[in-house]
Scaffold this motif. Structure first.
Motif, short mmCIF file in Angstrom:
data_model
loop_
_atom_site.label_atom_id
_atom_site.label_comp_id
_atom_site.label_asym_id
_atom_site.label_seq_id
_atom_site.Cartn_x
_atom_site.Cartn_y
_atom_site.Cartn_z
N VAL A 80 -11.55 8.60 -0.71
CA VAL A 80 -10.47 8.26 0.08
C VAL A 80 -10.70 8.07 1.27
CG1 VAL A 80 -8.68 10.05 0.35
CG2 VAL A 80 -10.03 9.64 -2.27
N LEU A 81 -11.87 9.36 1.32
CA LEU A 81 -12.11 9.13 3.08
C LEU A 81 -11.77 7.84 3.48
CD1 LEU A 81 -15.14 10.43 4.62
CD2 LEU A 81 -14.73 8.05 4.78
N LEU A 82 -12.03 6.21 3.08
CA LEU A 82 -11.98 4.92 3.69
C LEU A 82 -10.53 4.08 3.22
CD1 LEU A 82 -15.74 3.88 1.92
CD2 LEU A 82 -15.05 3.82 4.42
N GLY A 83 -10.38 5.07 1.76
CA GLY A 83 -8.63 4.13 2.27
C GLY A 83 -7.70 5.02 2.22
N GLY A 84 -7.59 5.84 2.96
CA GLY A 84 -7.33 6.96 3.83
C GLY A 84 -5.63 6.11 4.20
N ALA A 85 -4.78 5.33 3.62
CA ALA A 85 -3.37 4.97 4.16
C ALA A 85 -2.56 5.90 5.28
CB ALA A 85 -3.40 3.56 3.47
N THR A 86 -3.02 7.09 4.22
CA THR A 86 -1.56 8.13 4.48
C THR A 86 -1.40 7.62 6.14
OG1 THR A 86 -2.74 9.51 3.21
CG2 THR A 86 -1.05 8.40 2.21
N ALA A 87 -2.69 8.04 6.44
CA ALA A 87 -2.82 9.43 7.60
C ALA A 87 -2.43 7.86 8.47
CB ALA A 87 -4.11 9.36 8.46
N MET A 88 -2.34 6.75 8.36
CA MET A 88 -1.30 5.93 9.83
C MET A 88 0.35 5.45 9.17
SD MET A 88 -3.62 4.70 11.38
CE MET A 88 -4.03 7.03 11.92
N LEU A 89 0.87 6.66 8.31
CA LEU A 89 2.46 6.35 7.62
C LEU A 89 3.65 7.12 9.60
CD1 LEU A 89 2.66 7.89 4.47
CD2 LEU A 89 2.48 5.63 4.83
N PRO A 90 2.79 7.43 9.62
CA PRO A 90 4.14 7.70 10.87
C PRO A 90 4.10 6.05 12.22
CG PRO A 90 3.11 9.43 10.57
CD PRO A 90 1.85 8.65 9.54
N VAL A 91 3.11 5.26 11.60
CA VAL A 91 2.18 4.34 12.60
C VAL A 91 3.57 2.82 12.09
CG1 VAL A 91 0.60 2.22 13.79
CG2 VAL A 91 0.35 5.11 13.23
N TYR A 92 3.32 3.62 10.58
CA TYR A 92 4.04 2.25 10.01
C TYR A 92 5.43 2.38 9.90
CZ TYR A 92 -0.10 -0.34 8.20
OH TYR A 92 -1.23 -0.92 7.80
N ALA A 93 5.99 3.65 10.33
CA ALA A 93 7.19 3.85 9.86
C ALA A 93 7.51 3.67 11.42
CB ALA A 93 7.28 5.15 9.61
N ARG A 94 7.11 4.02 12.06
CA ARG A 94 8.18 3.70 13.65
C ARG A 94 7.51 2.20 14.42
NH1 ARG A 94 7.89 6.81 19.03
NH2 ARG A 94 8.31 5.64 20.94
N ASP A 95 6.00 1.75 14.04
CA ASP A 95 5.76 0.48 14.78
C ASP A 95 5.87 -0.56 14.08
OD1 ASP A 95 6.27 1.49 17.37
OD2 ASP A 95 3.67 2.82 17.02
N VAL A 96 5.59 -0.72 12.62
CA VAL A 96 5.07 -1.78 12.15
C VAL A 96 5.93 -1.77 10.86
CG1 VAL A 96 3.85 -2.78 10.37
CG2 VAL A 96 3.02 -1.53 11.75
N LEU A 97 6.80 -1.46 10.71
CA LEU A 97 8.23 -1.51 9.81
C LEU A 97 9.02 -1.24 9.94
CD1 LEU A 97 6.65 -0.17 6.09
CD2 LEU A 97 6.47 -2.19 6.65
N PHE A 98 9.46 -0.54 10.57
CA PHE A 98 10.02 0.05 12.14
C PHE A 98 11.27 0.85 11.63
CE2 PHE A 98 8.00 -4.20 13.43
CZ PHE A 98 8.46 -3.35 14.53
#
Length: 416
Positions: free
Chosen positions: A239-257
């Motif tokens: 989970v330390l390596l696969g922690g995708a959920t930490a970046m969800l604000p980035v994806y919501a605002r700047d990747v998936l819009f």
């Protein structure tokens, strides 16, 4: 048409109160997590690049982890010496104060970044006390033969709360920045009331060891029990390596819009998949090859992380996160059952604190790792490489811990 029967653990009054308390606390906690994360990233993006703002999301994870690191093992000793109900109630009282302070600041129209970091650290303190005490309390509320089913129900309670909390927090934030914090404070208060309803539970005989000796013994017990050490450390590194959920604000605002409105469903998707899987596990518990199933689920977790990291489609991202959550639910169920069934009651607080420290390290340090990766190689490459790393860890741990890989049935597991 047959009416589904009530699961046996929920027929026990004290366990019902515990189950509802866990649900309310999870909804409130997840609301706090998603709103604090969004506010930190949103405030930072006013003056920083995407990757630099993502680094601050990682620092929020570090702020929550440091209190856990400093307190978790000591709390485990306390949980084996003090009534676990009292510890959980005190932790929830602190969480009520945290939600109230942020609600008050939001109503005043002034939310400094420092306040978000300080409250995140205080929430880490609350979790350091709440996690081991509640984990050690649950097995005292049901007979041993019902424990695997109770663990699955615990997962349903937590995951259902984790499904409802993020979209509810995002929706309430759209109403006003103060609303989610006020509602979270109310839900934490309901949690406190439910914990007050739990009657005294049997306590192990008082230890004749010093607190330091008790702490050392708890660590040594986990270190020498290869099944426990393998299960706990596998979660830590994967989970330390696969922690995708930490970046969800980035994806919501700047990747998936999709903005804050899309952030809620993204944050809830892993828990939605986990709820479905937890219901299946509660109705059809695993019977054979539990070790192999656990390793397979962690590998699937890594694969789903890779798919999410590469996706630019909102529906595909939601689906990948749901699969990620379902895979994690299987791993959590197997690991939790093995830990509780391998641990005598007089050591459950200490072992739960060690497990909680590893889990928190995987989550909060995973957020820090994701933030650092985002700053130096970019958010998207960081998530993808993390998923690959989780798969590599799975293969290495399957080779390094054959006792865990060969674990077959829960009913064969006995406390050492």
């Amino acid at each position: 048409m047959a009416v589904p029967s009530i699961p046996a653990p929920l027929k026990i009054r004290d366990y019902r109160a515990f189950w509802v308390a866990r649900f309310f606390a999870t909804v409130a906690g997840m609301m706090m997590v998603v709103v604090i994360g969004w506010q930190v990233y949103d405030i930072a993006r006013e003056s920083m690049s995407r990757d630099d703002a993502a680094f601050l999301l990682g620092m929020i994870g570090l702020a929550q982890f440091l209190p856990l690191f400093c307190l978790a093992l000591v709390v485990g000793v306390i949980a084996d010496r003090v009534d676990r109900r009292y510890i959980a109630r005190a932790a929830v009282a602190l969480e009520i104060c945290c939600a109230g302070v942020l609600g008050w600041l939001a109503l005043a129209g002034d939310m400094p970044m420092l306040a978000l970091f300080v409250v995140a650290a205080l929430l880490g303190v609350g979790r350091a006390f709440q996690g081991p005490s509640m984990a050690a309390l649950a097995p005292n509320l049901v007979p041993r033969e019902l424990l695997p089913q109770a663990i699955a129900l615990n997962s349903i309670s937590w995951q259902t709360g984790a499904v409802l909390g993020p979209p509810l927090g995002a929706f309430l934030y759209a109403v006003s920045p103060a609303t989610p914090y006020v509602v979270a404070a109310i839900l934490f208060a309901l949690t406190f009331i439910c914990l007050m309803l739990i009657r005294p539970v049997p306590r192990p005989a008082p230890s004749i060891l010093t607190p330091w000796r008790s702490l050392v013994d708890g660590i040594a017990y986990v270190r020498h029990n290869k099944v426990l050490l393998g299960a706990i450390s596998l979660d830590l590194f994967a989970v330390l390596l696969g922690g995708a959920t930490a970046m969800l604000p980035v994806y919501a605002r700047d990747v998936l819009f999709v903005g804050v409105e899309g952030l809620g469903p993204l944050r809830a998707a892993p828990s939605a998949g986990a709820v479905v899987m937890a219901v299946l596990l509660a109705s059809r518990p695993l019977k054979r090859h539990v070790g192999v199933v656990m390793f397979g689920s962690v590998a699937l977790f890594g694969l789903a992380t890779i798919v999410f990291g590469l996706s630019t489609s909102y529906p595909l991202s939601l689906a990948a996160l749901a699969v990620l959550g379902a895979a994690d639910a299987i791993s959590v169920f197997v690991r939790g059952s093995l830990i509780q069934l391998h641990t005598p009651d007089d050591m459950r607080g200490r072992v739960s604190s060690v497990s909680g420290l590893f889990i928190s390290a995987s989550n909060e340090l995973g957020e820090l790792e994701s933030g650092l990766a985002a700053r130096y190689i970019g958010a998207v490459p960081g998530v993808v490489i993390g998923g690959v790393g989780a798969i590599i860890v799975t293969v290495l741990w399957a080779w390094r811990f054959p006792q865990l890989r060969k674990a077959d049935r829960f009913d064969q597991q006995k406390p050492a």
